[in-house]
Design a protein around this motif. Structure first.
Motif, PDB file in Angstrom:
ATOM      1  N   ARG A 210       0.814  -1.217   0.000  1.00 25.02           N
ATOM      2  CA  ARG A 210       0.000   0.000   0.000  1.00 25.02           C
ATOM      3  C   ARG A 210       0.846   1.265   0.000  1.00 25.02           C
ATOM      4  O   ARG A 210       0.407   2.316  -0.467  1.00 25.02           O
ATOM      5  CB  ARG A 210      -0.937   0.005   1.217  1.00 25.02           C
ATOM      6  CG  ARG A 210      -1.967  -1.118   1.208  1.00 25.02           C
ATOM      7  CD  ARG A 210      -2.756  -1.143   2.500  1.00 25.02           C
ATOM      8  NE  ARG A 210      -1.903  -1.461   3.643  1.00 25.02           N
ATOM      9  CZ  ARG A 210      -1.592  -2.698   4.019  1.00 25.02           C
ATOM     10  NH1 ARG A 210      -2.053  -3.728   3.337  1.00 25.02           N
ATOM     11  NH2 ARG A 210      -0.819  -2.922   5.067  1.00 25.02           N
ATOM     12  N   VAL A 211       2.053   1.181   0.547  1.00 23.31           N
ATOM     13  CA  VAL A 211       2.941   2.354   0.634  1.00 23.31           C
ATOM     14  C   VAL A 211       3.911   2.285  -0.537  1.00 23.31           C
ATOM     15  O   VAL A 211       4.960   1.638  -0.469  1.00 23.31           O
ATOM     16  CB  VAL A 211       3.693   2.384   1.982  1.00 23.31           C
ATOM     17  CG1 VAL A 211       4.588   3.606   2.055  1.00 23.31           C
ATOM     18  CG2 VAL A 211       2.698   2.376   3.139  1.00 23.31           C
ATOM     19  N   THR A 212       3.555   2.933  -1.618  1.00 25.13           N
ATOM     20  CA  THR A 212       4.382   2.915  -2.821  1.00 25.13           C
ATOM     21  C   THR A 212       5.418   4.031  -2.763  1.00 25.13           C
ATOM     22  O   THR A 212       5.310   4.965  -1.953  1.00 25.13           O
ATOM     23  CB  THR A 212       3.510   3.108  -4.063  1.00 25.13           C
ATOM     24  OG1 THR A 212       2.870   4.402  -3.994  1.00 25.13           O
ATOM     25  CG2 THR A 212       2.439   2.025  -4.143  1.00 25.13           C
ATOM     26  N   VAL A 213       6.404   3.938  -3.640  1.00 20.62           N
ATOM     27  CA  VAL A 213       7.422   4.989  -3.726  1.00 20.62           C
ATOM     28  C   VAL A 213       6.779   6.311  -4.130  1.00 20.62           C
ATOM     29  O   VAL A 213       7.150   7.381  -3.635  1.00 20.62           O
ATOM     30  CB  VAL A 213       8.524   4.584  -4.723  1.00 20.62           C
ATOM     31  CG1 VAL A 213       9.501   5.736  -4.949  1.00 20.62           C
ATOM     32  CG2 VAL A 213       9.262   3.344  -4.230  1.00 20.62           C
ATOM     33  N   GLU A 214       5.794   6.242  -5.029  1.00 17.99           N
ATOM     34  CA  GLU A 214       5.095   7.459  -5.445  1.00 17.99           C
ATOM     35  C   GLU A 214       4.390   8.117  -4.273  1.00 17.99           C
ATOM     36  O   GLU A 214       4.435   9.341  -4.101  1.00 17.99           O
ATOM     37  CB  GLU A 214       4.078   7.125  -6.537  1.00 17.99           C
ATOM     38  CG  GLU A 214       3.289   8.325  -7.023  1.00 17.99           C
ATOM     39  CD  GLU A 214       2.222   7.961  -8.029  1.00 17.99           C
ATOM     40  OE1 GLU A 214       1.557   8.879  -8.536  1.00 17.99           O
ATOM     41  OE2 GLU A 214       2.053   6.755  -8.305  1.00 17.99           O
ATOM     42  N   LEU A 215       3.744   7.304  -3.422  1.00 23.63           N
ATOM     43  CA  LEU A 215       3.045   7.847  -2.262  1.00 23.63           C
ATOM     44  C   LEU A 215       4.044   8.425  -1.255  1.00 23.63           C
ATOM     45  O   LEU A 215       3.786   9.475  -0.643  1.00 23.63           O
ATOM     46  CB  LEU A 215       2.196   6.761  -1.604  1.00 23.63           C
ATOM     47  CG  LEU A 215       1.296   7.192  -0.443  1.00 23.63           C
ATOM     48  CD1 LEU A 215       0.379   8.329  -0.852  1.00 23.63           C
ATOM     49  CD2 LEU A 215       0.485   6.005   0.069  1.00 23.63           C
ATOM     50  N   LEU A 216       5.186   7.755  -1.081  1.00 25.67           N
ATOM     51  CA  LEU A 216       6.225   8.295  -0.205  1.00 25.67           C
ATOM     52  C   LEU A 216       6.708   9.644  -0.697  1.00 25.67           C
ATOM     53  O   LEU A 216       6.909  10.589   0.079  1.00 25.67           O
ATOM     54  CB  LEU A 216       7.402   7.326  -0.122  1.00 25.67           C
ATOM     55  CG  LEU A 216       7.302   6.141   0.832  1.00 25.67           C
ATOM     56  CD1 LEU A 216       8.547   5.285   0.708  1.00 25.67           C
ATOM     57  CD2 LEU A 216       7.122   6.612   2.273  1.00 25.67           C
ATOM     58  N   PHE A 217       6.928   9.748  -2.006  1.00 23.50           N
ATOM     59  CA  PHE A 217       7.381  11.023  -2.587  1.00 23.50           C
ATOM     60  C   PHE A 217       6.342  12.119  -2.338  1.00 23.50           C
ATOM     61  O   PHE A 217       6.686  13.247  -1.962  1.00 23.50           O
ATOM     62  CB  PHE A 217       7.632  10.847  -4.082  1.00 23.50           C
ATOM     63  CG  PHE A 217       8.067  12.100  -4.778  1.00 23.50           C
ATOM     64  CD1 PHE A 217       9.402  12.496  -4.739  1.00 23.50           C
ATOM     65  CD2 PHE A 217       7.156  12.883  -5.464  1.00 23.50           C
ATOM     66  CE1 PHE A 217       9.807  13.669  -5.376  1.00 23.50           C
ATOM     67  CE2 PHE A 217       7.551  14.056  -6.098  1.00 23.50           C
ATOM     68  CZ  PHE A 217       8.887  14.446  -6.063  1.00 23.50           C
ATOM     69  N   MET A 218       5.077  11.782  -2.550  1.00 20.35           N
ATOM     70  CA  MET A 218       4.011  12.754  -2.308  1.00 20.35           C
ATOM     71  C   MET A 218       3.989  13.178  -0.840  1.00 20.35           C
ATOM     72  O   MET A 218       3.836  14.359  -0.524  1.00 20.35           O
ATOM     73  CB  MET A 218       2.665  12.140  -2.696  1.00 20.35           C
ATOM     74  CG  MET A 218       2.464  11.971  -4.186  1.00 20.35           C
ATOM     75  SD  MET A 218       2.062  13.538  -4.992  1.00 20.35           S
ATOM     76  CE  MET A 218       0.417  13.822  -4.330  1.00 20.35           C
ATOM     77  N   ALA A 219       4.126  12.208   0.059  1.00 16.74           N
ATOM     78  CA  ALA A 219       4.092  12.523   1.484  1.00 16.74           C
ATOM     79  C   ALA A 219       5.255  13.421   1.871  1.00 16.74           C
ATOM     80  O   ALA A 219       5.090  14.379   2.636  1.00 16.74           O
ATOM     81  CB  ALA A 219       4.116  11.228   2.302  1.00 16.74           C
ATOM     82  N   PHE A 220       6.448  13.120   1.325  1.00 15.81           N
ATOM     83  CA  PHE A 220       7.638  13.886   1.691  1.00 15.81           C
ATOM     84  C   PHE A 220       7.586  15.300   1.123  1.00 15.81           C
ATOM     85  O   PHE A 220       7.768  16.280   1.863  1.00 15.81           O
ATOM     86  CB  PHE A 220       8.889  13.172   1.190  1.00 15.81           C
ATOM     87  CG  PHE A 220      10.178  13.749   1.704  1.00 15.81           C
ATOM     88  CD1 PHE A 220      10.750  13.258   2.871  1.00 15.81           C
ATOM     89  CD2 PHE A 220      10.827  14.772   1.032  1.00 15.81           C
ATOM     90  CE1 PHE A 220      11.943  13.777   3.357  1.00 15.81           C
ATOM     91  CE2 PHE A 220      12.015  15.301   1.507  1.00 15.81           C
ATOM     92  CZ  PHE A 220      12.578  14.810   2.671  1.00 15.81           C
ATOM     93  N   VAL A 221       7.351  15.411  -0.176  1.00 10.79           N
ATOM     94  CA  VAL A 221       7.432  16.716  -0.834  1.00 10.79           C
ATOM     95  C   VAL A 221       6.136  17.514  -0.656  1.00 10.79           C
ATOM     96  O   VAL A 221       6.154  18.634  -0.129  1.00 10.79           O
ATOM     97  CB  VAL A 221       7.759  16.555  -2.332  1.00 10.79           C
ATOM     98  CG1 VAL A 221       7.769  17.919  -3.023  1.00 10.79           C
ATOM     99  CG2 VAL A 221       9.105  15.876  -2.504  1.00 10.79           C
ATOM    100  N   VAL A 222       5.017  16.932  -1.096  1.00 16.00           N
ATOM    101  CA  VAL A 222       3.752  17.664  -1.018  1.00 16.00           C
ATOM    102  C   VAL A 222       3.354  17.874   0.447  1.00 16.00           C
ATOM    103  O   VAL A 222       3.007  18.989   0.857  1.00 16.00           O
ATOM    104  CB  VAL A 222       2.643  16.914  -1.777  1.00 16.00           C
ATOM    105  CG1 VAL A 222       1.309  17.643  -1.634  1.00 16.00           C
ATOM    106  CG2 VAL A 222       3.012  16.785  -3.253  1.00 16.00           C
ATOM    107  N   GLY A 223       3.409  16.790   1.238  1.00 15.64           N
ATOM    108  CA  GLY A 223       3.063  16.928   2.642  1.00 15.64           C
ATOM    109  C   GLY A 223       3.984  17.885   3.375  1.00 15.64           C
ATOM    110  O   GLY A 223       3.542  18.716   4.170  1.00 15.64           O
ATOM    111  N   GLY A 224       5.299  17.784   3.103  1.00 14.69           N
ATOM    112  CA  GLY A 224       6.250  18.664   3.763  1.00 14.69           C
ATOM    113  C   GLY A 224       6.056  20.126   3.402  1.00 14.69           C
ATOM    114  O   GLY A 224       6.061  21.008   4.275  1.00 14.69           O
ATOM    115  N   VAL A 225       5.863  20.401   2.113  1.00 17.28           N
ATOM    116  CA  VAL A 225       5.686  21.792   1.672  1.00 17.28           C
ATOM    117  C   VAL A 225       4.368  22.365   2.188  1.00 17.28           C
ATOM    118  O   VAL A 225       4.318  23.497   2.680  1.00 17.28           O
ATOM    119  CB  VAL A 225       5.755  21.890   0.135  1.00 17.28           C
ATOM    120  CG1 VAL A 225       5.366  23.291  -0.324  1.00 17.28           C
ATOM    121  CG2 VAL A 225       7.152  21.562  -0.355  1.00 17.28           C
ATOM    122  N   LEU A 226       3.284  21.588   2.066  1.00 24.88           N
ATOM    123  CA  LEU A 226       2.003  22.063   2.597  1.00 24.88           C
ATOM    124  C   LEU A 226       2.113  22.342   4.097  1.00 24.88           C
ATOM    125  O   LEU A 226       1.529  23.310   4.602  1.00 24.88           O
ATOM    126  CB  LEU A 226       0.908  21.030   2.335  1.00 24.88           C
ATOM    127  CG  LEU A 226       0.435  20.883   0.890  1.00 24.88           C
ATOM    128  CD1 LEU A 226      -0.608  19.778   0.786  1.00 24.88           C
ATOM    129  CD2 LEU A 226      -0.120  22.199   0.358  1.00 24.88           C
TER     130      LEU A 226
END
Length: 285
Positions: free
Chosen positions: A58-74
């Protein structure tokens, strides 16, 4: 060699080489590279480590990237706006900072994982930690950039010192707190339940204590070992000098406080993971 170790060693080598070349050449064009490599190295390493230990379909590399970059910036954008509107110097300032920053990270985590249908506490820990480390990376880049500017001009040593200190403390800061909150949130199916609210308040308190530890250590040092002439100066609004003994006591109290807060967070995270593992075993029986 494990993947996270390779990431760290390669990143550290590149950062160190960039620092050395920048110092030798005085080329200011390399400063952004120093800032970015130093700010992202430890958080990215821990995300890779957490992903390797808690690998899930369920935890894909794409989702990790989104969490790190999008989540971090937001997270940093939301925190910056709310703190500029709501925070004023006061005795509760650190409490408000903790509530705001943990709140925006929780909201960012919920946003980037909104399409997940199956959730486990371990998934929440990994993704929550990733959002927290993303927040930490972008925040550290800002601190590192600001430390570069001194009254004597641009200071590479100040930049390096800031990055090293924040890198050492990164594993037990934002990433840890949001990992705890993510684990509790996912154990509740992604819903805001009473345990999630309690966990939010708890990690916000840890955050507030962490940020205020400098002030707490100073206050305790003065209460225990303050001298009459120092209190007399404080009463008339002047900042007194400190003795060598007081500096040693303050340093000990400051680091002891950070260590205690870190241990509380690590033990709490261990409890969240253990409870999630037991709940999964019960469902499979």
């Amino acid at each position: 060699m494990r993947q996270w170790a390779r990431v760290f060693l390669i990143g550290f080598t590149l950062w160190l080489a960039t620092v050395i070349v920048t110092g030798l050449t005085g080329n200011s064009n390399l400063v952004p590279t120093v800032v970015l490599l130093g700010s992202f190295l430890v958080p990215v390493t821990f995300v890779v480590w957490a992903y390797g230990r808690g690998r899930s379909a369920r935890v894909t590399v794409e989702l990790l990237f989104m969490a790190f970059v999008v989540g971090g910036v937001l997270g940093v954008l939301g925190a910056s706006l709310l703190e500029s509107w709501l925070i004023r110097p006061s005795i509760v300032m650190y409490v408000l900072v903790g509530l705001i920053e943990e709140g925006v990270k929780l909201a960012a985590l919920m946003f980037v994982t909104r399409r997940m249908t199956l959730r486990t506490a371990r998934d929440g820990v990994v993704l929550g930690g990733t959002v927290g480390f993303g927040f930490s990376s972008f925040e550290s880049a800002g601190y590192a950039f600001n430390s570069l500017f001194t009254t004597e001009g641009l200071s590479l040593p100040e930049l390096v010192e800031t990055e090293v200190l924040r890198g050492v403390l990164a594993p037990v800061g934002h990433g840890l707190w949001t990992a705890i909150l993510g684990g509790v949130l996912f154990a509740a199916g992604g819903r805001i339940t009473f345990p999630v609210v309690l966990s939010f308040l708890g990690v916000s308190l840890l955050h507030a204590l962490w940020d205020s530890m400098t002030a707490i250590a100073i206050a305790v040092t003065l209460v225990l070992f303050g001298q009459r002439w120092q209190f007399q100066l404080l009463r008339i609004g002047r900042v007194p000098n400190v003795t060598d003994w007081q500096v040693h006591v303050y340093t000990l109290l400051h680091w002891a406080g950070l260590i205690v807060i870190s241990l509380v967070g690590v033990l709490w995270l261990t409890t969240v993971l253990g409870r999630g593992r037991r709940d999964r075993e019960i469902r499979h029986q």
